[in-house]
Each structure stands twice: as structure tokens, then as C-alpha cells.
Design an enzyme around this catalytic site. Structure first.
Site, PDB file in Angstrom:
ATOM      1  N   PHE A   1       0.649  -1.257  -0.294  1.00 37.30           N
ATOM      2  CA  PHE A   1      -0.019  -0.516  -0.418  1.00 37.30           C
ATOM      3  C   PHE A   1       1.011   1.392   0.043  1.00 37.30           C
ATOM      4  CE2 PHE A   1      -2.166  -3.784   2.948  1.00 37.30           C
ATOM      5  CZ  PHE A   1      -2.957  -3.781   2.142  1.00 37.30           C
TER       6      PHE A   1
ATOM      7  N   CYS B   1      -5.677   1.971   9.966  1.00 42.25           N
ATOM      8  CA  CYS B   1      -5.640   3.976  10.960  1.00 42.25           C
ATOM      9  C   CYS B   1      -7.865   3.772  10.189  1.00 42.25           C
ATOM     10  CB  CYS B   1      -5.467   4.931   9.063  1.00 42.25           C
ATOM     11  SG  CYS B   1      -6.158   3.943   7.883  1.00 42.25           S
TER      12      CYS B   1
HETATM   13  N1  SAH Z   1       2.031   4.299   2.398  1.00 48.22           N
HETATM   14  C1  SAH Z   1       1.208   5.398   2.522  1.00 48.22           C
HETATM   15  C2  SAH Z   1      -0.184   5.222   2.059  1.00 48.22           C
HETATM   16  C3  SAH Z   1      -1.248   4.415   2.122  1.00 48.22           C
HETATM   17  S1  SAH Z   1      -2.729   5.082   1.715  1.00 48.22           S
HETATM   18  C4  SAH Z   1       1.974   6.514   2.379  1.00 48.22           C
HETATM   19  O1  SAH Z   1       2.571   6.522   3.885  1.00 48.22           O
HETATM   20  O2  SAH Z   1       2.482   7.811   1.989  1.00 48.22           O
HETATM   21  C5  SAH Z   1      -3.192   3.649   1.303  1.00 48.22           C
HETATM   22  C6  SAH Z   1      -2.838   3.046   0.005  1.00 48.22           C
HETATM   23  O3  SAH Z   1      -3.534   1.966  -0.510  1.00 48.22           O
HETATM   24  C7  SAH Z   1      -3.517   3.471  -1.686  1.00 48.22           C
HETATM   25  O4  SAH Z   1      -2.898   4.284  -2.595  1.00 48.22           O
HETATM   26  C8  SAH Z   1      -4.338   2.912  -2.424  1.00 48.22           C
HETATM   27  O5  SAH Z   1      -4.306   3.129  -3.317  1.00 48.22           O
HETATM   28  C9  SAH Z   1      -3.858   1.588  -1.572  1.00 48.22           C
HETATM   29  N2  SAH Z   1      -5.198  -0.040  -2.196  1.00 48.22           N
HETATM   30  C10 SAH Z   1      -6.044   0.577  -1.647  1.00 48.22           C
HETATM   31  N3  SAH Z   1      -6.421  -1.130  -1.501  1.00 48.22           N
HETATM   32  C11 SAH Z   1      -5.711  -1.897  -2.041  1.00 48.22           C
HETATM   33  C12 SAH Z   1      -4.856  -3.110  -1.901  1.00 48.22           C
HETATM   34  N4  SAH Z   1      -6.036  -4.070  -2.286  1.00 48.22           N
HETATM   35  N5  SAH Z   1      -3.822  -3.953  -3.247  1.00 48.22           N
HETATM   36  C13 SAH Z   1      -3.363  -2.379  -3.277  1.00 48.22           C
HETATM   37  N6  SAH Z   1      -3.612  -1.343  -3.281  1.00 48.22           N
HETATM   38  C14 SAH Z   1      -4.148  -0.388  -2.299  1.00 48.22           C
END
Ligand code: SAH
Length: 401
Positions: free
Chosen positions: A233, A345
Site C-alpha cells: 500500500f 488507520c
Molecule cells: N503508506 C502510504 C499511504 C498508504 S494509503 C504513505 O505513507 O504515503 C493506502 C494506499 O493503499 C492507497 O494508495 C491505495 O491506492 C492503496 N490500496 C487500497 N487498497 C489496496 C489493495 N487492495 N491493494 C493494493 N493497494 C491498495
């Protein structure tokens, strides 16, 4: 001043200074109170308990501005904004001047209920303030607040990102655009702990960046040396860039959003970090972790920073299964001596429950692990003692033995 009178005995949470009044607690509401207008909150015995903003469409019918018998006017908001900025200056060297070294130039200046300003979020990205108004009350005072923000910070530009889903519950439409001043570009770099990140004000998540993870990204940088890292993610590469800056041997970064991955790659280049050590995978983390398990892959450090699985307690059970699933798989992919950096979160999952879920995941993965650190949102996202809901980010660093 219009008034809301509470049912008998329903003043208890207010006496403990919790700022929300739910519709079911209200005995009488004066007629024709405008959305967002200020109301007196009275006990059943007509004692003044607080002054609050009125949200006629929301289950959370009123949110407290003040527990004192004081006017809610421009000077009231000036006082609140000043004290929020003052609190930041106590925890970070200077919230208002860009720093060449140190913390950087992006932080949260106002965090809603935690700063006595329900519904209002203000983040600073370099010289631009980004304002998010989430409730009828913050909407009612928005123009006044915008003027005050310029007066109190000396900055000139405010961009509005009032496009969060929760506005619907308040009967508010989404609003995005320039509120004050002008912008030459919606995309520009900010500095965080001496690293640069491009922010897209128009399309970035939240107000543009996950400011709440700032100190945790630095922690990952400190721990990443010589490690094979898997950043799940990854969004625009917050943890990925830090892992590379910390000397990681390799980083695989996964996100389902192609746009986020483009920005993540740009952020690596922006910091002159070795692109050959970084691999990006556009895909679903749940599936990819299974694939890696089946292929017998392993890592020294795995970061799990998923989106909110449970915004409220009602979704907690389903969310718990999601967290357990990815953490179980991550434990299986960790080498002995490897580190899991895992977050939730979800407002609906408290720190105790999160820890239990991770314990269950390790148990089912048949690995021995210990918690070596508890993580939380940064100090620019403070938590009012009377509004524990403000603490939404929980994290654990676990060491696989
Ligand atoms: N770690 C990042 C924030 C993560 S936000 C930072 O510090 O900036 C969560 C992210 O998860 C988003 O970019 C979204 O596109 C992604 N996401 C949501 N569901 C997902 C899934 N099933 N598989 C992969 N990515 C996913």
C-alpha cells in the site's frame, strides 16, 4: 441565540468535555436554526453547558465550539487558531518557516476536535495552506477562518479540499479549489526530514499527503539499512523513499493505483535515490502476498499501511479479518530477524484490538514475534484527552524471532 435543550441526564458526556451531541440526546430544538449556526446547549434544567455548531442533517447534531460562556465570533476563532499554531511550535522547531534542515515544511496546523475546532483541518504544504471543512459548523465559519489563517500565518494561499465523503452526512456538497491567493502549479515538492516529495493538491489523498505518518517514515529510514523491503500500500512512496534513503538493499512497492505509483517513481528520482533498487508492482496486496508466499519469497522488512478497513466500530469485525489476513501472510514472508511495520488507520479498531489481531496473525502463521515499538500519528495530529476518537493511527513494529 437559538438553543438545544438536552434530555434529562444526557449532559453527562458534555460534562466530561466530549464535544459531540447525538440527535437522540435532544429534548427540544428551537425552530429554523440555520445549518452550521451557533446554538446554546442547555441541560434539561436550562443550564448553559456549551456553545456548539448545529448540524440539522447529521446524527451528530451539534459539536461544541466552547464550554465557556463566551461569544463565538471572529476573535474566538483567532484565539483557537493561535493556540493550535502555538502547540505546533512547542513540538516542532517552527511551524511557519520552511526549514532547510530538520522537520521539513509540511505539517498539520489544525486537527479538528483535537484543537477545539470540530470539522476543520488545516495542513501546511510549503507556502500553501490546505483547508478541509467537514461539518456544517466549519462551513458556516469558513470565510472568516480563511481570513484569519492568512492573518495568523502570514501566508497568502489557501487551497480547499472539502471533498471527504463524510460531508454527505452533513448535507454538504464537495468543494475543491482555490479559496485565497493563487497557485502557479497544483503539483510541487515539499520537504520532510530532508527528503522531497511531490504533492498533488488536486488529486492527492486526504489533503495531498499522509502527514500523519511523518515520524514513522523516518523510523523506517533508520531501520532499513541493507534490508530487502516490501512496502505494501505504498501510495506515492512515502515509506519506499525513506527505505531507499536509509540504505535498503532492495524495495518492492505495491499499490493498486497506477497514478500513485507514477508519483512514487518521481519521488525516488526527486531525491536522486537508486532507481535500480526499486521495483513497483501495480496490484492487489491481498493477492500479491499470497503469490509471494506460494513462490517462497522472503523479506527482511515488510510495511503494511492499508487504507481504512473500518471507519466505525460497526465494521470492526470484517476489518479485523482483513488486517489478520495481510499480517498473517506478512509474518510468513518475513525472514528470521525480520521486521514487520504494520498499521491500522481505522477509527473502529482501537490499539488493544489491533494488537490482538496481530497476535492472532503471528499465532496462525506459526511464527514467534515480539512487539519492539508502538507507533502512532505524529504530534502535529494531537489527541484531546476528552476526544479519544482523534487517535486513529496505530502501528506496531514487530520483530520476527
Ligand atoms: N503508506 C502510504 C499511504 C498508504 S494509503 C504513505 O505513507 O504515503 C493506502 C494506499 O493503499 C492507497 O494508495 C491505495 O491506492 C492503496 N490500496 C487500497 N487498497 C489496496 C489493495 N487492495 N491493494 C493494493 N493497494 C491498495
Amino acid at each position: 441565540m437559538p438553543a438545544l435543550i438536552l434530555k434529562q441526564g444526557r449532559e453527562k458526556s458534555l460534562l466530561r468535555r466530549h464535544p459531540w451531541i447525538f440527535s437522540g440526546a435532544i429534548h427540544h430544538a428551537d425552530e429554523n436554526i440555520a445549518s452550521g449556526a451557533t446554538v446554546d446547549l442547555l441541560s434539561f434544567n436550562k443550564q448553559l453547558l456549551a456553545r456548539a455548531s448545529y448540524s440539522p442533517q447529521s446524527q451528530i447534531r451539534a459539536r461544541v465550539w466552547t464550554f465557556e460562556d463566551e461569544p463565538v465570533d471572529k476573535e474566538f476563532f483567532r484565539k483557537r487558531i493561535r493556540s493550535a499554531i502555538m502547540a505546533r511550535s512547542l513540538i516542532s522547531p517552527s511551524p511557519l518557516t520552511p526549514l532547510p534542515e530538520g522537520e521539513g515544511n509540511a505539517l498539520r496546523l489544525i486537527y479538528a476536535e483535537s484543537d477545539g475546532l470540530p470539522g476543520l483541518i488545516v495542513d501546511r504544504y510549503s507556502d500553501v495552506l490546505v483547508l478541509q471543512s467537514l461539518t456544517a459548523g466549519s462551513e458556516y465559519w469558513k470565510e472568516t477562518i480563511a481570513d484569519l489563517l492568512l492573518e495568523e500565518t502570514g501566508l497568502e494561499t489557501i487551497y480547499e479540499r472539502s471533498d471527504a465523503d463524510v460531508r454527505e452526512l452533513e448535507g454538504l456538497e464537495s468543494k475543491v479549489g482555490i479559496l485565497r491567493g493563487a497557485l502557479s502549479s497544483f503539483v510541487f515538492p515539499i520537504i520532510e526530514h530532508n527528503l522531497k516529495f511531490n504533492i498533488n493538491l488536486q488529486s492527492g489523498h486526504k489533503t495531498g499527503f499522509y502527514l500523519d505518518q511523518r515520524k514513522n517514515r523516518l523510523r523506517v529510514r533508520e531501520l532499513a539499512k541493507d534490508k530487502d523491503v516490501l512496502d505494501c500500500f505504498c501510495y506515492t512512496g512515502g515509506f519506499t523513499v525513506n527505505a531507499l534513503a536509509g540504505g535498503a538493499k532492495s524495495v518492492i512497492s505495491v499499490d493498486s493505483s497506477a497514478d500513485a505509483l507514477i508519483l512514487a517513481k518521481e519521488n525516488i528520482a526527486l531525491n536522486d535515490l537508486p532507481a535500480d533498487k526499486a521495483t513497483f508492482i501495480e496490484g492487489d496486496v491481498f493477492q500479491l502476498l499470497r503469490k509471494f508466499r506460494d513462490e517462497g519469497r522472503s523479506f527482511d522488512m515488510i510495511i503494511l499501511d492499508p487504507p481504512k478497513f473500518a471507519p466505525t466500530a460497526a465494521q470492526a469485525e470484517r476489518a479485523a479479518r482483513g488486517y489478520k489476513d495481510i499480517n498473517l501472510l506478512a509474518f510468513k514472508l518475513l525472514r528470521a530477524g525480520g521486521i514487520l511495520v504494520t498499521f491500522s488507520c481505522s477509527g473502529g479498531i482501537d490499539a488493544g484490538l489491533f494488537q490482538k489481531i496481530i497476535a492472532g496473525a503471528a499465532l496462525d502463521a506459526c511464527v514467534e514475534a515480539q512487539i519492539v515499538e508502538h507507533l502512532s500519528q505524529g504530534a502535529d495530529h494531537p489527541v484531546s484527552l476528552h476526544f479519544p476518537e482523534g487517535a486513529y493511527l496505530k502501528g506496531l513494529i514487530c520483530l520476527r524471532l
